[in-house]
Design a protein around this motif. Structure first.
Motif, PDB file in Angstrom:
ATOM      1  N   UNK A   1      19.259 -27.889 -37.955  1.00  0.00           N
ATOM      2  CA  UNK A   1      19.113 -29.078 -38.292  1.00  0.00           C
ATOM      3  C   UNK A   1      20.454 -29.966 -38.960  1.00  0.00           C
ATOM      4  N   UNK A   2      20.962 -29.557 -40.008  1.00  0.00           N
ATOM      5  CA  UNK A   2      21.988 -30.330 -40.646  1.00  0.00           C
ATOM      6  C   UNK A   2      23.268 -29.966 -39.803  1.00  0.00           C
ATOM      7  N   UNK A   3      23.959 -28.689 -39.380  1.00  0.00           N
ATOM      8  CA  UNK A   3      25.088 -28.694 -38.897  1.00  0.00           C
ATOM      9  C   UNK A   3      25.162 -29.279 -37.383  1.00  0.00           C
ATOM     10  N   UNK A   4      24.101 -28.999 -36.484  1.00  0.00           N
ATOM     11  CA  UNK A   4      24.210 -29.542 -35.430  1.00  0.00           C
ATOM     12  C   UNK A   4      24.405 -31.025 -35.460  1.00  0.00           C
ATOM     13  N   UNK A   5      23.827 -31.803 -36.375  1.00  0.00           N
ATOM     14  CA  UNK A   5      24.079 -33.336 -36.744  1.00  0.00           C
ATOM     15  C   UNK A   5      25.320 -33.625 -37.262  1.00  0.00           C
ATOM     16  N   UNK A   6      25.614 -32.801 -38.044  1.00  0.00           N
ATOM     17  CA  UNK A   6      27.046 -33.249 -38.806  1.00  0.00           C
ATOM     18  C   UNK A   6      28.357 -32.537 -38.076  1.00  0.00           C
ATOM     19  N   UNK A   7      28.054 -31.726 -37.318  1.00  0.00           N
ATOM     20  CA  UNK A   7      29.212 -31.129 -36.799  1.00  0.00           C
ATOM     21  C   UNK A   7      28.929 -30.654 -35.304  1.00  0.00           C
ATOM     22  N   UNK A   8      28.558 -31.696 -34.404  1.00  0.00           N
ATOM     23  CA  UNK A   8      28.029 -31.618 -32.933  1.00  0.00           C
ATOM     24  C   UNK A   8      29.092 -30.869 -31.986  1.00  0.00           C
ATOM     25  N   UNK A   9      28.462 -30.038 -30.820  1.00  0.00           N
ATOM     26  CA  UNK A   9      29.285 -29.667 -29.956  1.00  0.00           C
ATOM     27  C   UNK A   9      29.761 -28.123 -29.835  1.00  0.00           C
ATOM     28  N   UNK A  10      29.080 -27.333 -30.825  1.00  0.00           N
ATOM     29  CA  UNK A  10      29.214 -26.100 -30.933  1.00  0.00           C
ATOM     30  C   UNK A  10      27.980 -25.094 -30.652  1.00  0.00           C
ATOM     31  N   UNK A  11      28.351 -23.739 -30.509  1.00  0.00           N
ATOM     32  CA  UNK A  11      27.273 -22.941 -30.191  1.00  0.00           C
ATOM     33  C   UNK A  11      26.284 -22.677 -31.213  1.00  0.00           C
ATOM     34  N   UNK A  12      25.146 -22.134 -31.012  1.00  0.00           N
ATOM     35  CA  UNK A  12      24.052 -21.843 -31.757  1.00  0.00           C
ATOM     36  C   UNK A  12      24.619 -20.651 -32.727  1.00  0.00           C
ATOM     37  N   UNK A  13      25.503 -19.886 -32.386  1.00  0.00           N
ATOM     38  CA  UNK A  13      25.926 -18.686 -33.106  1.00  0.00           C
ATOM     39  C   UNK A  13      26.685 -19.321 -34.304  1.00  0.00           C
ATOM     40  N   UNK A  14      27.551 -20.261 -33.932  1.00  0.00           N
ATOM     41  CA  UNK A  14      28.361 -20.787 -34.864  1.00  0.00           C
ATOM     42  C   UNK A  14      27.621 -21.696 -35.862  1.00  0.00           C
ATOM     43  N   UNK A  15      26.626 -22.401 -35.544  1.00  0.00           N
ATOM     44  CA  UNK A  15      25.866 -22.965 -36.361  1.00  0.00           C
ATOM     45  C   UNK A  15      24.978 -22.018 -37.263  1.00  0.00           C
ATOM     46  N   UNK A  16      24.506 -20.850 -36.696  1.00  0.00           N
ATOM     47  CA  UNK A  16      23.787 -19.717 -37.622  1.00  0.00           C
ATOM     48  C   UNK A  16      24.990 -19.392 -38.768  1.00  0.00           C
ATOM     49  N   UNK A  17      26.399 -19.023 -38.174  1.00  0.00           N
ATOM     50  CA  UNK A  17      27.143 -18.517 -39.108  1.00  0.00           C
ATOM     51  C   UNK A  17      27.554 -19.611 -40.360  1.00  0.00           C
ATOM     52  N   UNK A  18      27.676 -20.728 -39.839  1.00  0.00           N
ATOM     53  CA  UNK A  18      27.871 -21.788 -41.010  1.00  0.00           C
ATOM     54  C   UNK A  18      26.563 -22.048 -41.797  1.00  0.00           C
ATOM     55  N   UNK A  19      25.352 -21.845 -41.264  1.00  0.00           N
ATOM     56  CA  UNK A  19      24.078 -22.135 -42.243  1.00  0.00           C
ATOM     57  C   UNK A  19      24.226 -20.768 -42.995  1.00  0.00           C
ATOM     58  N   UNK A  20      24.604 -19.523 -42.633  1.00  0.00           N
ATOM     59  CA  UNK A  20      24.616 -18.516 -43.604  1.00  0.00           C
ATOM     60  C   UNK A  20      25.741 -18.593 -44.509  1.00  0.00           C
ATOM     61  N   UNK A  21      26.764 -19.022 -44.256  1.00  0.00           N
ATOM     62  CA  UNK A  21      27.861 -19.434 -45.171  1.00  0.00           C
ATOM     63  C   UNK A  21      27.079 -20.258 -46.268  1.00  0.00           C
ATOM     64  N   UNK A  22      26.920 -21.421 -45.823  1.00  0.00           N
ATOM     65  CA  UNK A  22      26.290 -22.363 -46.648  1.00  0.00           C
ATOM     66  C   UNK A  22      25.271 -22.011 -47.785  1.00  0.00           C
ATOM     67  N   UNK A  23      24.271 -21.286 -47.208  1.00  0.00           N
ATOM     68  CA  UNK A  23      23.099 -20.492 -47.877  1.00  0.00           C
ATOM     69  C   UNK A  23      23.674 -19.893 -49.052  1.00  0.00           C
ATOM     70  N   UNK A  24      24.648 -18.842 -48.591  1.00  0.00           N
ATOM     71  CA  UNK A  24      25.156 -18.084 -49.766  1.00  0.00           C
ATOM     72  C   UNK A  24      26.006 -18.692 -50.724  1.00  0.00           C
ATOM     73  N   UNK A  25      26.835 -19.821 -50.393  1.00  0.00           N
ATOM     74  CA  UNK A  25      27.531 -20.567 -51.397  1.00  0.00           C
ATOM     75  C   UNK A  25      26.567 -21.204 -52.053  1.00  0.00           C
ATOM     76  N   UNK A  26      25.368 -21.860 -51.735  1.00  0.00           N
ATOM     77  CA  UNK A  26      24.339 -22.668 -52.373  1.00  0.00           C
ATOM     78  C   UNK A  26      23.780 -21.392 -53.492  1.00  0.00           C
ATOM     79  N   UNK A  27      23.559 -20.441 -53.124  1.00  0.00           N
ATOM     80  CA  UNK A  27      22.950 -19.207 -54.177  1.00  0.00           C
ATOM     81  C   UNK A  27      24.186 -18.963 -55.126  1.00  0.00           C
TER      82      UNK A  27
END
Length: 387
Positions: A35-61
């Motif tokens: 959701x968030x990264x495809x809207x805020x950072x379009x044009x990249x692969x699903x693997x990139x989005x998953x990595x960004x999501x994981x980084x963001x989740x870890x930083x949130x915790x």
């Protein structure tokens, strides 16, 4: 918290992770990647989005951990021991081992957490502003998410519903004006129950309005808050009812003392089987020596029961939690709950005087309720704490 394991130590405090944290980490990662990264950072692969999501989740915790660490360090600065911090499905919790001694300390310990979240959110927004001119920058998307989430986390925790920080702040204020922490806890917990029911109803409304996952999540948060608020009310009831009660007034004196020199077989045949005992208090002469349980006996091969003395198998008194008859029952109840103990030997000058168990405490509470003896003490009996 059951299902938790230690991962490291920070500032002398054990940091633990509950297994439920792994579930929410994965769910949050997938949600951000879809959701968030495809809207805020379009044009990249699903693997990139998953990595960004994981980084963001870890930083949130990590932000949640800093929020809880602020509570813990403030508690330690006020002389209150902190056992550990646990990250779990609903965020984090600091295991602060006792209540503050004053409403001022209670207020500071509670308010510093949301303040930390606001500071983290502000820093993230400031860094996002510095690089926001760079088009399609993934770091900007991460910072914007962390900034917004930390500000929302700080605001959410200021809701005046116990056990949220806002509920603890409310308790500190009520405590300051009433001089009674138990009454303040009861009022704050009641408000917390109202807030929790509101969350549950809101979640149900969202669920039937088509937002299934969001509705279930909010309802679960409400359920967690409701359980915690009810637990706080029960605890305050215990403490208020027993604030002027000693262990000796409640303990059971109906105890069976077993000599340490008899065999395990005699213990089983003469005491455990006929009386249905699950544990036994052991004496050496007239001195209390230790405790033996069915689990201790099971570790000894059956063919050795007739030749093995009880004293060789028991847990010695040095390894047991014991209390004295003159201790405040309020403090001992906290010991029972915080260490998950079912019974405590009551010992004075090496002699076993009785047993204090959860059952005896519950019976004493019920009797006092029936007699109307659970009313709060008069103002002149209440310890008024300085802010």
């Amino acid at each position: 918290m059951p299902g938790s394991f230690r991962v490291f130590t920070l500032a002398g405090i054990d940091i633990r992770i509950n297994l439920s944290w792994i579930i929410i980490l994965l769910l949050l990662t997938v949600s951000l990647a879809a959701g968030w990264f495809p809207r805020a950072f379009p044009g990249y692969s699903s693997g990139t989005y998953f990595l960004l999501g994981l980084i963001s989740s870890i930083l949130l915790f990590a932000s949640v951990l800093l929020h809880e660490l602020a509570h813990s360090l403030m508690a330690r600065a006020r002389g209150i021991p902190v056992k550990d911090i646990t990250l779990f499905i609903f965020g984090g919790v600091s295991n602060i081992e006792r209540e503050p001694r004053s409403p001022g300390a209670d207020f500071m310990i509670a308010v510093v957490g949301p303040l930390m979240s606001f500071v983290i959110g502000g820093i993230c927004y400031a860094l996002w502003y510095l690089i926001t001119h760079q088009a399609n920058n993934p770091l900007a998307a991460i910072l914007l998410y962390l900034g917004a989430t930390n500000l929302l986390l700080g605001i959410f925790n200021l809701i005046p519903g116990y056990p949220l920080d806002g509920g603890r702040i409310l308790r500190a204020i009520i405590w300051r004006f009433t001089g009674n922490i138990n009454r303040a806890t009861s009022i704050a917990a009641t408000v917390g129950q109202i807030v929790a029911f509101s969350f549950i109803l809101w979640g149900i409304f969202l669920f039937f309005s088509g937002n299934g996952f969001g509705g279930i999540w909010i309802a679960f948060i409400g359920w967690f808050m409701l359980s915690a608020a009810q637990g706080a009310r029960y605890q305050s009831t215990y403490e208020e009812t027993f604030s002027h009660t000693t262990v000796e007034q409640v303990m059971s004196r109906n105890i069976i003392l077993i000599p340490a020199n008899i065999s395990l077989q005699k213990l089983i045949d003469d005491y455990i089987l006929p009386q249905g005992l699950r544990s036994a208090m052991i004496t050496q002469g007239e001195q209390f020596a230790g405790l033996i349980t069915l689990s201790d006996i099971r570790h000894i091969p059956r063919e050795k029961w007739a030749t093995t003395p009880v004293g060789f198998v028991m847990k010695p008194v040095s390894q047991l939690q014991v209390v004295t008859p003159n201790q405040s029952l309020r403090d001992v109840v906290t010991l029972l709950t915080s260490h998950n103990i079912n019974q405590l030997p009551v010992v004075e000058n090496g002699h076993l005087l009785g047993i204090l168990s959860r059952d005896t405490v519950l019976r004493a509470l019920e009797v006092r309720r029936s007699l109307g003896l659970n009313r709060p003490p008069e103002p002149d009996q209440t310890q008024r704490a300085e802010a």
